[in-house]
Design a protein around this motif. Structure first.
Motif, PDB file in Angstrom:
ATOM      1  N   ASN A  31      -1.126  44.720 -29.721  1.00 15.21           N
ATOM      2  CA  ASN A  31      -1.028  43.768 -28.614  1.00 15.21           C
ATOM      3  C   ASN A  31       0.343  43.897 -27.967  1.00 15.21           C
TER       4      ASN A  31
ATOM      5  N   VAL B  91     -10.274  46.923 -19.341  1.00 10.18           N
ATOM      6  CA  VAL B  91     -10.977  45.830 -20.032  1.00 10.18           C
ATOM      7  C   VAL B  91      -9.950  44.739 -20.298  1.00 10.18           C
TER       8      VAL B  91
ATOM      9  N   HIS C 140     -14.913  53.508 -27.433  1.00 12.57           N
ATOM     10  CA  HIS C 140     -14.432  52.157 -27.735  1.00 12.57           C
ATOM     11  C   HIS C 140     -13.259  52.278 -28.714  1.00 12.57           C
TER      12      HIS C 140
ATOM     13  N   ASN D 199     -10.231  45.226 -28.842  1.00 11.50           N
ATOM     14  CA  ASN D 199     -11.340  46.045 -29.335  1.00 11.50           C
ATOM     15  C   ASN D 199     -12.266  46.389 -28.162  1.00 11.50           C
ATOM     16  N   PRO D 200     -11.720  47.074 -27.174  1.00 17.50           N
ATOM     17  CA  PRO D 200     -12.464  47.264 -25.926  1.00 17.50           C
ATOM     18  C   PRO D 200     -13.582  48.309 -26.045  1.00 17.50           C
TER      19      PRO D 200
ATOM     20  N   ASN E 189      -7.911  41.527 -21.606  1.00 14.19           N
ATOM     21  CA  ASN E 189      -7.688  40.592 -22.712  1.00 14.19           C
ATOM     22  C   ASN E 189      -8.515  40.948 -23.950  1.00 14.19           C
ATOM     23  N   ASN E 190      -8.362  42.205 -24.430  1.00 10.10           N
ATOM     24  CA  ASN E 190      -9.248  42.669 -25.498  1.00 10.10           C
ATOM     25  C   ASN E 190      -8.553  43.762 -26.305  1.00 10.10           C
TER      26      ASN E 190
ATOM     27  N   ASP F 191      -4.565  44.432 -21.978  1.00 11.71           N
ATOM     28  CA  ASP F 191      -5.627  44.773 -21.036  1.00 11.71           C
ATOM     29  C   ASP F 191      -5.744  46.303 -21.025  1.00 11.71           C
TER      30      ASP F 191
END
Length: 606
Positions: free
Chosen positions: A209, A240, A203, A245-246, A242-243, A217
Motif C-alpha cells: 500500500n 483499479v 490479477h 488485490n486487483p 483502492n485495491n 490504485d
C-alpha cells in the motif's frame, strides 16, 4: 514520473495498447488513441522521443506479360524499378533482378513498403530492357538512361490491398502516355506474424500500500526490452481504484508488439496518481513463454523493488492465457469488406457570405480549394478506394432550403431524389451547387445527420455484415444540440459506423472535444447509457496545421482501422473465405425519411 508515460495517455485511467491492435502499426500521428490499437503505446513512446512509429509492412511481388521485344536476335532482358511518389517527386524503393530473354518475367526480388491506411500512397513502376553489356553490373549501379524503356504503370497502394487476393494487374504505357499491350501484376503480402496474438487476464495479490488514507490504485504496464535493455512500452491496463488485490480486464498483445515468445518483457505495477507521478509498487522481468508457464502452473510471480534487489510480497497471477490468430484490417478489406464514405457539410451563417473572400465557403476563381473542399478531397481520396461503387451520401445542415424552411439534414444532390452522389467529383460539384441554392442560416445541429447516417448503417446490417460506414462532418462552430448529439452517438456506437469531425475556421472548439472519448470516459446518453465504443474522432484544422508534423487527414483517419476492428471483433465477424470475397452482398437503398428531405434546388446562378 515513476517510469510512466510522459503525458500518460487518456488521462492515465484507461487501458492502452492491449486491445489486440488494429492489425497494423501506425505512424506517430496515431499515438495514444483509446481504441486499443496495435502499437499506440509504442507510438506514444516514439512520439515522445521524436522517433518514427510502426506501420504495416508489406512485401510486394511482381510479374509482367506481353512485354515489348527490344532485342534483334533474342528477347528483352527486363528489370523493374519501383518508386513511391511523394510531394510530386519519385523516390526509388527498389529494383528487381534482371530476367534474361523473357517477355513474361516473374521476378524473384521483392520490394518492402510500409502501408499507412490514413494516407494515399502513389506508386510508379517502370520496366527497362537491360543492355547485354551491363549484365554483370549490379542492378543498383545501372544507369537507367542507358537502358531501353519498356513501359510504366502507376496505382495507389490501397488499390492493391483492397483486392481480395491482394493482386492488381496494370496496363503499361509508353513514355508519351500511349497504352501498350504489355501488362504487369503486383501482389502484396502482409507478414503472418502480425496475426498472432495472446490474450491474458492478470490479477495481483498482497500488493504494498503506497497511500496514507486509502489503498493503492494499481495498474500494470508491460514493456518490451530491446537489445540495449531499453524498455519500450507496449501495453497499460486500466486503473483499479483502492485495491491491493486487483483484477484487470483482459489484454491482447500481438506478436508485432512482443516480437517473440522469448523476447524479454518488463511488467511494472504502479500506484496511480492524478499528477502523473505514479509510484512504483514493484516490477518483474519475464517473457510470453514464462507467463504461459505461470498460467499453467497456477502459481504467482513475485514483484521486486525498483532496483530488483528486494523481493516484494506482492505477486502477479494469470487467470487466462490464450493464443489465437488475430485477423488484421487488411484481412477484412481484402476479403470484400468495404468502408462506405458519407459527408455532411455545415451551411450555417457563421461561415460568412460565400460571395466574399473572407467566407469559409468562398469558391476561389483560381481553383484554390477552401477549407471545406480540402477536407472533403483529403478524406474522400483516401476512402474512395475502399468503396466498390463509389456512390457517397452527401448532406448539408443549418441552411434555409428552397422549400422555404431551415433544414438540419438535406441532400446535396440537386439532380435526383437521392442522397447519393457519384465519386469525389460528384461531392465537390454538389457542394458548389448547393452554395447557390440555399441561404446560410443556423443553428449548428449534428443530431439529425448522425441519426440519418445511423439509419443507413442499421439498414445495411439487416442484409450483410461486410460494410462499415464513415461519416465526415465539417463544421465551423460549436454545436448547440450537445445532449441530442451525445444521444445519437451513443445509439450509433452499436452500429458499423465511425464519425470524423473537422473543425474549420477560428472558433473555440473546446466544447467539441467532449464528443471524442480520447481523453476521458466514453460518452453517456441522457438516459445514462454508455457508448459501447469510441466512434468519434474530432480534429480542429488550425491546431493540426500549427503542429506541422502530420496532415489533417492523417489525424482524422488514424483511429479508423482500430474502430473498424473493434466492431468486427466484438461481434465475432471474421473475414470471408477467398471464394466469397469477390461477391459481397449489397443492401437495397434505405427509404428516404422526412429527417433528410430530398429536394431539387435550381441550378446555380453564377
Amino acid at each position: 514520473m515513476g517510469g510512466c508515460f510522459s503525458g500518460d495517455v487518456r488521462g492515465g485511467m484507461e487501458a492502452v495498447g492491449g486491445g489486440g491492435g488494429s492489425g497494423m502499426g501506425r505512424g506517430p500521428a496515431a499515438a495514444g488513441q483509446g481504441h486499443g490499437g496495435a502499437n499506440e503505446a509504442v507510438d506514444h513512446f516514439f512520439q515522445g522521443h521524436a522517433l518514427r512509429g510502426l506501420y504495416t509492412p508489406l512485401e510486394l511481388s511482381f510479374s509482367a506479360a506481353k512485354l515489348r521485344n527490344m532485342d534483334a536476335l533474342s528477347k528483352s532482358d527486363p528489370m523493374l524499378v519501383i518508386y513511391a511518389k511523394k510531394d510530386g517527386r519519385l523516390e526509388e524503393i527498389g529494383r528487381t533482378e534482371v530476367i534474361l530473354n523473357s517477355l513474361e518475367p516473374l521476378w524473384i526480388t521483392k520490394a518492402m513498403i510500409n502501408y499507412q491506411f490514413e494516407m494515399v500512397q502513389p506508386l510508379v513502376f517502370k520496366v527497362y530492357d537491360i543492355d547485354t553489356k551491363y549484365h554483370n553490373t549490379p542492378v543498383k549501379m545501372l544507369n537507367l538512361a542507358q537502358q531501353d524503356f519498356l513501359g510504366e504503370a502507376c496505382c495507389n497502394l490501397s488499390e492493391i490491398v483492397t483486392k481480395f487476393n491482394h493482386s492488381l494487374t496494370l496496363n503499361l504505357r509508353s513514355g508519351s502516355g500511349h497504352a501498350l499491350l504489355s501488362t504487369m501484376t503486383v501482389h502484396a503480402e502482409e507478414t503472418s506474424s502480425s496475426r498472432m496474438a495472446v490474450e491474458m487476464t492478470f490479477h495481483c495479490q498482497n500488493l504494498d500500500n503506497k497511500d496514507t488514507f486509502s489503498l493503492s490504485d494499481p495498474f500494470l504496464r508491460v514493456s518490451r526490452l530491446s537489445e540495449n535493455s531499453a524498455a519500450i512500452p507496449i501495453c497499460k491496463t486500466e486503473v483499479v481504484m483502492n485495491n491491493l488485490n486487483p483484477v484487470w480486464r483482459p489484454i491482447t498483445l500481438t506478436s508485432q508488439q512482443y516480437n517473440s515468445k522469448d523476447n524479454p518483457l518488463l511488467v511494472e505495477c504502479f500506484d496511480f496518481d492524478d499528477s502523473g507521478n505514479h509510484e512504483l509498487i514493484g516490477s518483474l522481468q519475464t517473457t510470453i513463454s514464462q507467463l504461459e508457464n505461470l498460467y499453467n502452473s497456477k502459481t504467482g510471480a513475485n514483484f521486486y523493488s525498483n532496483k530488483g534487489q528486494k523481493k516484494m510480497k506482492g505477486q502477479l497471477f494469470l487467470d487466462k492465457f490464450q493464443e489465437k490468430v488475430q485477423h488484421t484490417f487488411l484481412d477484412y478489406i481484402s476479403s470484400g469488406f468495404e468502408l462506405n464514405f458519407m459527408v455532411a457539410v455545415d451551411f450555417t451563417a457563421s461561415n460568412g457570405d460565400p460571395r466574399t473572400p473572407q467566407s469559409l465557403h468562398y469558391i476561389d476563381p483560381s481553383g484554390r480549394p477552401n477549407s471545406y473542399q480540402q477536407a472533403i478531397l483529403g478524406v474522400s481520396e483516401v476512402l474512395q478506394f475502399y468503396d466498390s461503387d463509389r456512390r457517397f451520401p452527401a448532406w448539408g445542415f443549418g441552411a434555409k432550403i428552397p422549400q422555404g424552411f431551415i433544414s438540419h439534414c438535406f441532400n446535396l444532390n440537386a439532380t435526383t431524389n437521392d442522397c447519393e452522389v457519384v465519386g469525389v467529383d460528384g461531392i465537390m460539384s454538389a457542394y458548389s451547387s448547393t452554395l447557390y441554392s440555399v441561404a446560410l442560416a443556423g443553428p449548428t445541429l449534428f443530431g439529425p445527420v448522425i441519426t440519418k447516417a445511423a439509419e443507413i448503417a442499421n439498414h445495411s446490417v439487416q442484409y450483410s455484415n461486410n460494410k462499415y460506414f464513415v461519416l465526415l462532418i465539417i463544421t465551423d462552430g460549436v454545436i448547440t444540440d450537445v445532449q441530442e448529439t451525445k444521444d445519437a452517438i451513443v445509439r450509433a456506437s452499436d452500429l458499423p459506423l465511425s464519425i470524423l469531425i473537422v473543425g474549420v475556421g477560428n472558433a473555440d472548439f473546446t466544447q467539441m472535444r467532449i464528443l471524442d472519448a480520447d481523453f476521458g470516459k466514453r460518452l453517456e446518453s441522457s438516459t445514462g447509457r454508455v457508448a459501447t465504443r469510441d466512434i468519434v474522432q474530432f480534429v480542429p484544422v488550425r491546431e493540426v496545421q500549427a503542429g506541422g508534423t502530420v496532415t489533417v487527414v492523417q489525424s482524422l483517419l488514424e483511429e479508423l482501422p482500430g474502430q473498424f476492428l473493434e466492431y468486427m471483433r466484438t461481434r465475432d465477424i471474421k473475414p470471408r473465405p477467398p471464394q466469397h470475397a469477390s461477391a459481397p452482398a449489397y443492401a437495397p437503398p434505405p427509404p428516404q425519411h422526412a429527417s433528410a428531405p430530398a429536394y431539387a434546388p435550381p441550378p446555380p446562378q453564377l
